[in-house]
Design a protein around this motif. Structure first.
Motif, PDB file in Angstrom:
ATOM      1  N   GLN A   1       0.824  -1.207   0.000  1.00  0.00           N
ATOM      2  CA  GLN A   1       0.000   0.000   0.000  1.00  0.00           C
ATOM      3  C   GLN A   1       0.858   1.257   0.000  1.00  0.00           C
ATOM      4  N   ARG A   2       1.926   1.252   0.804  1.00  0.00           N
ATOM      5  CA  ARG A   2       2.788   2.428   0.878  1.00  0.00           C
ATOM      6  C   ARG A   2       3.523   2.665  -0.436  1.00  0.00           C
ATOM      7  N   LEU A   3       3.990   1.593  -1.066  1.00  0.00           N
ATOM      8  CA  LEU A   3       4.656   1.734  -2.356  1.00  0.00           C
ATOM      9  C   LEU A   3       3.710   2.308  -3.398  1.00  0.00           C
ATOM     10  N   ALA A   4       2.483   1.811  -3.425  1.00  0.00           N
ATOM     11  CA  ALA A   4       1.517   2.259  -4.423  1.00  0.00           C
ATOM     12  C   ALA A   4       1.219   3.746  -4.292  1.00  0.00           C
ATOM     13  N   VAL A   5       1.126   4.219  -3.054  1.00  0.00           N
ATOM     14  CA  VAL A   5       0.789   5.627  -2.822  1.00  0.00           C
ATOM     15  C   VAL A   5       2.023   6.523  -2.932  1.00  0.00           C
ATOM     16  N   ASP A   6       3.113   6.142  -2.291  1.00  0.00           N
ATOM     17  CA  ASP A   6       4.297   7.005  -2.255  1.00  0.00           C
ATOM     18  C   ASP A   6       4.912   7.219  -3.633  1.00  0.00           C
ATOM     19  N   ALA A   7       4.787   6.216  -4.516  1.00  0.00           N
ATOM     20  CA  ALA A   7       5.336   6.356  -5.868  1.00  0.00           C
ATOM     21  C   ALA A   7       4.320   6.931  -6.841  1.00  0.00           C
ATOM     22  N   GLY A   8       3.116   7.205  -6.368  1.00  0.00           N
ATOM     23  CA  GLY A   8       2.094   7.765  -7.251  1.00  0.00           C
ATOM     24  C   GLY A   8       1.579   6.778  -8.276  1.00  0.00           C
ATOM     25  N   ILE A   9       1.766   5.492  -8.040  1.00  0.00           N
ATOM     26  CA  ILE A   9       1.247   4.479  -8.965  1.00  0.00           C
ATOM     27  C   ILE A   9      -0.272   4.453  -8.892  1.00  0.00           C
ATOM     28  N   THR A  10      -0.792   4.719  -7.712  1.00  0.00           N
ATOM     29  CA  THR A  10      -2.229   4.885  -7.552  1.00  0.00           C
ATOM     30  C   THR A  10      -2.503   6.199  -6.833  1.00  0.00           C
ATOM     31  N   VAL A  11      -3.672   6.760  -7.107  1.00  0.00           N
ATOM     32  CA  VAL A  11      -4.096   8.008  -6.470  1.00  0.00           C
ATOM     33  C   VAL A  11      -5.455   7.744  -5.825  1.00  0.00           C
ATOM     34  N   PRO A  12      -5.487   7.244  -4.586  1.00  0.00           N
ATOM     35  CA  PRO A  12      -6.757   6.964  -3.924  1.00  0.00           C
ATOM     36  C   PRO A  12      -7.558   8.251  -3.721  1.00  0.00           C
ATOM     37  N   VAL A  13      -8.877   8.153  -3.882  1.00  0.00           N
ATOM     38  CA  VAL A  13      -9.713   9.345  -3.734  1.00  0.00           C
ATOM     39  C   VAL A  13     -10.784   9.148  -2.656  1.00  0.00           C
ATOM     40  N   TYR A  14     -11.627   8.141  -2.790  1.00  0.00           N
ATOM     41  CA  TYR A  14     -12.664   7.953  -1.771  1.00  0.00           C
ATOM     42  C   TYR A  14     -13.078   6.487  -1.662  1.00  0.00           C
ATOM     43  N   GLU A  15     -13.573   6.146  -0.476  1.00  0.00           N
ATOM     44  CA  GLU A  15     -14.142   4.826  -0.247  1.00  0.00           C
ATOM     45  C   GLU A  15     -15.572   4.824  -0.770  1.00  0.00           C
ATOM     46  N   ILE A  16     -15.928   3.748  -1.440  1.00  0.00           N
ATOM     47  CA  ILE A  16     -17.208   3.691  -2.138  1.00  0.00           C
ATOM     48  C   ILE A  16     -18.230   2.894  -1.336  1.00  0.00           C
ATOM     49  N   PRO A  17     -19.419   3.431  -1.173  1.00  0.00           N
ATOM     50  CA  PRO A  17     -20.469   2.626  -0.567  1.00  0.00           C
ATOM     51  C   PRO A  17     -21.317   1.959  -1.641  1.00  0.00           C
ATOM     52  N   ALA A  18     -21.784   0.769  -1.356  1.00  0.00           N
ATOM     53  CA  ALA A  18     -22.873   0.209  -2.147  1.00  0.00           C
ATOM     54  C   ALA A  18     -24.139   0.806  -1.548  1.00  0.00           C
ATOM     55  N   VAL A  19     -24.886   1.562  -2.344  1.00  0.00           N
ATOM     56  CA  VAL A  19     -26.091   2.233  -1.856  1.00  0.00           C
ATOM     57  C   VAL A  19     -27.278   1.715  -2.658  1.00  0.00           C
ATOM     58  N   VAL A  20     -28.200   1.072  -1.973  1.00  0.00           N
ATOM     59  CA  VAL A  20     -29.353   0.445  -2.607  1.00  0.00           C
ATOM     60  C   VAL A  20     -30.623   1.064  -2.044  1.00  0.00           C
ATOM     61  N   GLY A  21     -31.501   1.493  -2.931  1.00  0.00           N
ATOM     62  CA  GLY A  21     -32.799   2.002  -2.507  1.00  0.00           C
ATOM     63  C   GLY A  21     -33.834   0.903  -2.598  1.00  0.00           C
ATOM     64  N   LEU A  22     -34.704   0.807  -1.587  1.00  0.00           N
ATOM     65  CA  LEU A  22     -35.686  -0.277  -1.520  1.00  0.00           C
ATOM     66  C   LEU A  22     -37.079   0.261  -1.216  1.00  0.00           C
ATOM     67  N   ALA A  23     -38.083  -0.358  -1.819  1.00  0.00           N
ATOM     68  CA  ALA A  23     -39.467  -0.022  -1.537  1.00  0.00           C
ATOM     69  C   ALA A  23     -39.850  -0.480  -0.137  1.00  0.00           C
TER      70      ALA A  23
END
Length: 547
Positions: free
Chosen positions: A501-523
């Motif tokens: 994880q540190r290698l991926a971020v520190d070298a800029g190989i990945t640029v994390p932005v936000y954690e994604i929720p699964a959001v489901v609407g139900l009747a």
């Protein structure tokens, strides 16, 4: 109980698991049952109509990886094991028990007797062998499933209900992988079909529902299977599913999808748009939410290109600093989302908090670019040696807020002198475009899995066309990702995952932005809905209050 690889492994019978109450966790950010109308005895019958944000493209679980495809496949296809969404424990499903060799290179599964596929054929150890062999043969056509079987040496049929899976080296992530849809088991009749013919029809599983039809870009229908008696240990009931039928309608437009829910045209929707969640709640409808474990929404380097700008580590690291994640979540998204503090979401086993490395620092970004010789031009975009500092991102429309997010990131990068262009593709076309050299980054709206090995399958690394230089951050990241999959000791594996994880971020190989929720609407009348551990839909226990 044995502990191995970030989860507790329960080796016990399905019946005992049900007696002990391995149920789904509560709703609202967890995996458990959601629905309106209070308690009541489940009722059998009815057609649940669901609106999906994305066309599944392919319903073969071995080949697909789209979230809404997996949501459908989970109702058709069973797996050897299940994963408890509250504890992450691996519990029985089609396998009643199993043993793992001390070096995690051998896995012996004892199958439940009496299990049949919807075509009447029996589940046997030979079926397990044929499924895993088929994944390996599919190779690049089954990238996610094949990654789970890295180092596969074969499956031995010990007896009709005992299969031993062998690997050439330790495979610490494999047991959890057996709970995924990607390694769900298909009938021999399905495996006999050409891969290209298995996307639209012919998917025969042992699940509680049977595929009726798939009309691409329009709908998928499934019906309840009679005589189903082998639900996972996480289920809240035994026997047949409650629903008669599920109709999945493809509704790409988020506003139209939410409107269909509010008007009662559908009983539920996936990927409920950010701007519609409050209206749905105000209408007295249910919003079920779970942060997706696995890889967060991020930019990741395209492995098929080598260009001066993206090859410059100063540029990549500047991008990491220039993205204002809090502004993205606060302006474009909602409280259902979380600012990313690593490439893995915080709910993923092995997560490392890298919040300090991901702090918004535009001054630091400008300093890196200045030192690397990128100077501001008349329009504010930097140049070096006559080359404009322009980066392109390839992204796929998926019914979510991706365009708005990328447009805001585009503005943020421009403030430090980086021009970001957006190249939009429909589902299934972005990766081939990247192979043709389009895009310096890929935009990924997450990857579901409750195991850190998802990094190995989903982080885009230099390699297929542009091999990383020996000893470079990308080369070390590749090595770390391979090493964690082969590390049996839990504490040591955590250290390797932390390093990756540190290698991926520190070298800029990945640029994390936000954690994604699964959001489901139900009747209001939809009850017993739940998420799986990986935030997919679990509809076996779902029922309709109006019958």
């Amino acid at each position: 109980m044995v502990t191995r690889g970030f989860w507790s492994v329960h080796v016990l019978s399905v019946g005992l698991a049900a007696t002990l109450g391995f149920g789904l966790a509560g709703c609202g950010g967890s995996g458990g049952p959601a629905g309106a109308g209070g308690d009541g005895s489940p009722r059998t019958g009815g057609n649940l109509r669901l609106g999906l944000g994305v066309d599944p493209v392919c319903l073969d679980p071995q080949q697909s990886g789209i979230a809404d495809a997996i949501n459908i496949e989970r109702s058709i296809v069973d797996s050897l094991t299940a994963q408890d969404p509250k504890t992450n424990a691996i519990v029985p499903w089609l396998a009643t028990s199993w043993q793992v060799s001390p070096d995690a290179a051998g896995f012996t599964f004892h199958l439940r007797s009496g299990v049949t596929f919807s075509d009447g054929s029996a589940l046997t150890a030979t079926t397990v062998r044929d499924n895993f062999d088929a994944v390996v043969r599919a190779g690049g056509r089954a990238p996610l499933a094949a990654s789970y079987l890295a180092g596969y040496r074969g499956t031995d049929v010990i007896d009709p209900l005992t299969a031993r899976v062998r690997f050439g080296q330790p495979n610490a992530q494999f047991l959890q992988a057996t709970s995924t849809v990607s390694l769900g088991l298909l009938s021999s009749a399905t495996l006999a079909r050409p891969l290209a013919d298995r996307c639209v029809s012919g998917i025969i599983g042992s699940g509680p529902f049977v595929l009726d039809s798939y009309v691409p870009r329009q709908s998928v229908t499934v019906h309840r299977r009679a005589g189903y008696r082998w639900g996972p240990a996480t289920a809240r009931h035994t026997g047949d599913a409650y629903l008669d039928k599920i109709t999945y309608s493809i509704i790409p437009d988020g506003g139209v999808r939410a409107g269909a829910l509010r008007s009662g045209q559908v009983g539920g929707v996936t990927a409920l748009p950010v701007q519609d969640t409050s209206q749905v709640r105000q209408a007295g409808l249910t919003v079920a939410r779970k942060i997706i474990p696995g890889v967060v929404a991020c930019l990741s380097v395209n492995p098929f290109v080598s260009r001066p700008a993206i090859d410059d580590s100063s540029v990549r690291r500047a991008v990491v600093k220039a993205v204002n994640r809090a502004e993205v979540v606060g302006t474009v998204l909602s409280d259902d989302y979380k600012v990313a503090t690593s490439i893995l979401s915080a709910s993923t086993p092995g997560y490392a908090d890298l919040g300090a490395s991901l702090a918004y620092d535009p001054a630091g970004a400008r300093k890196l670019l200045d030192a690397a010789g990128w100077t501001a031009g008349p329009d504010g975009i930097r140049r070096r040696g006559g080359q404009r500092l322009t980066l392109a991102v390839a992204w796929t429309t998926n019914g979510g807020p991706d365009q708005e997010v990328l447009e805001l990131i585009q503005q943020q990068l421009r403030q430090v002198g980086i021009e970001l262009t957006l190249r939009q593709f429909v589902t299934g076309q972005a990766f081939p475009a990247m192979q043709r050299g389009i895009g310096d980054y890929a935009w990924g709206a997450g990857a579901f899995r409750t195991d850190p090995d998802i990094l190995r399958a989903k982080i885009v690394l230099p390699g297929p066309v542009v091999p990383p230089a020996p000893g470079s951050p990308a080369d070390r990241l590749n090595a770390a990702l391979a090493r964690q999959a082969a590390t049996v000791d839990d504490a040591q594996r955590r250290k390797v995952v932390d390093e990756a994880q540190r290698l991926a971020v520190d070298a800029g190989i990945t640029v994390p932005v936000y954690e994604i929720p699964a959001v489901v609407g139900l009747a209001k009348d939809v009850r017993g809905f739940a998420f799986t551990a990986s935030a997919n839909l679990f509809l076996y226990d779902t029922w309709l209050g109006n019958g």
